[in-house]
Write a protein that holds these residues in place. Structure first.
Motif, PDB file in Angstrom:
ATOM      1  N   ALA A   1      73.372 -20.199 113.541  1.00 18.02           N
ATOM      2  CA  ALA A   1      73.449 -19.263 112.412  1.00 18.02           C
ATOM      3  C   ALA A   1      73.320 -20.014 111.088  1.00 18.02           C
ATOM      4  N   LEU A   2      73.976 -21.150 111.008  1.00 18.09           N
ATOM      5  CA  LEU A   2      73.917 -21.962 109.781  1.00 18.09           C
ATOM      6  C   LEU A   2      72.490 -22.417 109.496  1.00 18.09           C
TER       7      LEU A   2
ATOM      8  N   MET B   1      62.190 -23.535 115.042  1.00 17.93           N
ATOM      9  CA  MET B   1      62.754 -22.474 114.208  1.00 17.93           C
ATOM     10  C   MET B   1      61.701 -21.971 113.235  1.00 17.93           C
ATOM     11  N   LYS B   2      61.780 -20.683 112.979  1.00 18.87           N
ATOM     12  CA  LYS B   2      60.814 -20.096 112.040  1.00 18.87           C
ATOM     13  C   LYS B   2      61.531 -19.027 111.233  1.00 18.87           C
ATOM     14  N   ALA B   3      61.240 -18.944 109.968  1.00 22.02           N
ATOM     15  CA  ALA B   3      61.834 -17.898 109.123  1.00 22.02           C
ATOM     16  C   ALA B   3      60.770 -17.399 108.152  1.00 22.02           C
ATOM     17  N   TRP B   4      60.882 -16.128 107.799  1.00 18.77           N
ATOM     18  CA  TRP B   4      59.911 -15.563 106.869  1.00 18.77           C
ATOM     19  C   TRP B   4      60.502 -14.357 106.153  1.00 18.77           C
TER      20      TRP B   4
ATOM     21  N   ALA C   1      64.194 -14.461 111.289  1.00 17.08           N
ATOM     22  CA  ALA C   1      64.067 -15.836 111.771  1.00 17.08           C
ATOM     23  C   ALA C   1      64.258 -15.879 113.281  1.00 17.08           C
ATOM     24  N   THR C   2      63.704 -16.902 113.886  1.00 19.41           N
ATOM     25  CA  THR C   2      63.864 -17.092 115.333  1.00 19.41           C
ATOM     26  C   THR C   2      64.112 -18.562 115.644  1.00 19.41           C
ATOM     27  N   ILE C   3      64.762 -18.778 116.776  1.00 16.67           N
ATOM     28  CA  ILE C   3      64.823 -20.120 117.370  1.00 16.67           C
ATOM     29  C   ILE C   3      64.248 -20.008 118.774  1.00 16.67           C
TER      30      ILE C   3
ATOM     31  N   GLU D   1      67.465 -14.685 117.578  1.00 20.34           N
ATOM     32  CA  GLU D   1      66.704 -14.026 116.513  1.00 20.34           C
ATOM     33  C   GLU D   1      67.684 -13.447 115.494  1.00 20.34           C
ATOM     34  N   ALA D   2      67.288 -13.482 114.256  1.00 17.20           N
ATOM     35  CA  ALA D   2      68.211 -13.100 113.188  1.00 17.20           C
ATOM     36  C   ALA D   2      67.479 -12.331 112.103  1.00 17.20           C
ATOM     37  N   ARG D   3      68.231 -11.467 111.454  1.00 12.82           N
ATOM     38  CA  ARG D   3      67.726 -10.718 110.308  1.00 12.82           C
ATOM     39  C   ARG D   3      68.771 -10.809 109.208  1.00 12.82           C
TER      40      ARG D   3
END
Ligand code: 3VV
Length: 254
Positions: free
Chosen positions: A164-165, A203-206, A219-221, A230-232
């Motif tokens: 998460a961090l 990891m990817k974020a957009w 974002a995803t790992i 996966e995170a929003r």
């Protein structure tokens, strides 16, 4: 969306984004192998000009951090190391200004902000892996890292809070890469499969969209080609007074 940022803006420490990294950097070389040549590194120009001894101390501290975690059952004799480390601390501590002074110095006009010291990418921060992010022409940012024992949660797995961090941090870079900035207001995360230690994590974020002050990011790992996390999040453009600086009127709010 503009990539322009202004070093004159007292609320923003970043300069313009431009590639500055050399290919000797192992994380960059790794990233280039994985993602090819179609990306530009995120600006890390604030790392230039750092005292090489400071970089070296950080590097040695991280070696120790990784070597020490889980060593209890090995029978290692650490007496000499403990003594040397005590001496090292005795040398550094008296030279280090108090924390409020150092905090303010990070945010001096045109300075590095917290990028040298934050707990994810800061090379001056021993708890930082440190993660290095790369910006892609499509507006996304990526990072690839293999985490060791200091970041363990479930057996053999990355601590969920660490995931998460790292993603929260990458969200910040995703904002920065497309010329936005904000604070995390709402953050949701799904842990789809265990995230392994000792194996590369991609990891990817957009930024998905933004309207007014609201910036929605994702974002995803992945590891081994499989989705792990996966995170929003919703970021809100916000102005935070910079330590040691007068809280003068911020620039235009987005
Ligand atoms: C400055 C230097 C920059 C340097 C750049 C360097 C680039 C390098 C890039 C990267 C590296 C580093 C990257 C790190 C990144 C890490 C991020 C964090 O860890 S951030 C820390 C944790 N977050 C907080 O502590 C926020 C605490 N919350 C607040 O301060 C406020 O709640 C705030 C500012 C977020 C909003 O408060 P209000 O009073 O300004 O605004 P209101 O009116 O409440 O909200 C505005 C709109 O947003 C909605 N909203 C607010 N919070 C919401 C929520 N939780 N869920 C849904 N909507 C929400 C509201 O409903 C409102 O919407 P309606 O305009 O009415 O449509």
């Amino acid at each position: 969306m503009s990539k322009d940022t202004s070093a004159e803006d007292p609320w923003h420490s970043g300069g313009k984004l431009h590639p500055v990294l050399g290919t000797r950097d192992p994380q960059l070389a790794d990233a280039q192998r994985v993602w090819g040549e179609d990306f530009e590194p995120v600006d890390l120009s604030e790392l230039e000009g750092a005292d090489p001894h400071l970089e070296d101390v950080g590097e040695q501290m991280r070696r120790l951090r990784d070597a020490l975690t889980g060593i209890a059952d090995s029978g290692a004799d650490l007496a000499e190391a403990a003594e040397l480390l005590r001496r090292a601390a005795d040398i550094v501590e008296p030279q280090s200004p108090d924390q409020a002074t150092r905090l303010a110095s990070q945010w001096r006009k045109g300075g590095p902000g917290a990028r040298r010291t934050n707990p994810v990418g800061g090379t001056e921060n021993v708890i930082a892996p440190p993660l290095r992010a790369f910006g892609h022409p499509d507006g996304s940012v990526s990072a690839r890292i293999t985490l060791g024992l200091p970041y363990q949660g479930p057996p053999g797995c990355v601590h969920g809070g660490m995931s998460a961090l790292m993603l929260d941090h990458l969200f910040g870079f995703a904002n920065h890469w497309v010329g936005l900035r904000g604070m995390t207001a709402h953050y949701e995360i799904d842990y789809r499969k265990p995230t392994p230690l000792l194996e590369p994590l991609d990891m990817k974020a957009w930024v998905e969209s933004h309207e007014g002050r609201k910036i929605w990011v994702r974002a995803t790992i992945e590891s081994g080609g499989e989705l792990r996390v996966e995170a929003r999040a919703l970021f809100i453009s916000a102005n935070v007074p910079l330590p040691g600086r007068d809280a003068t009127a911020p620039g235009e709010e987005r």
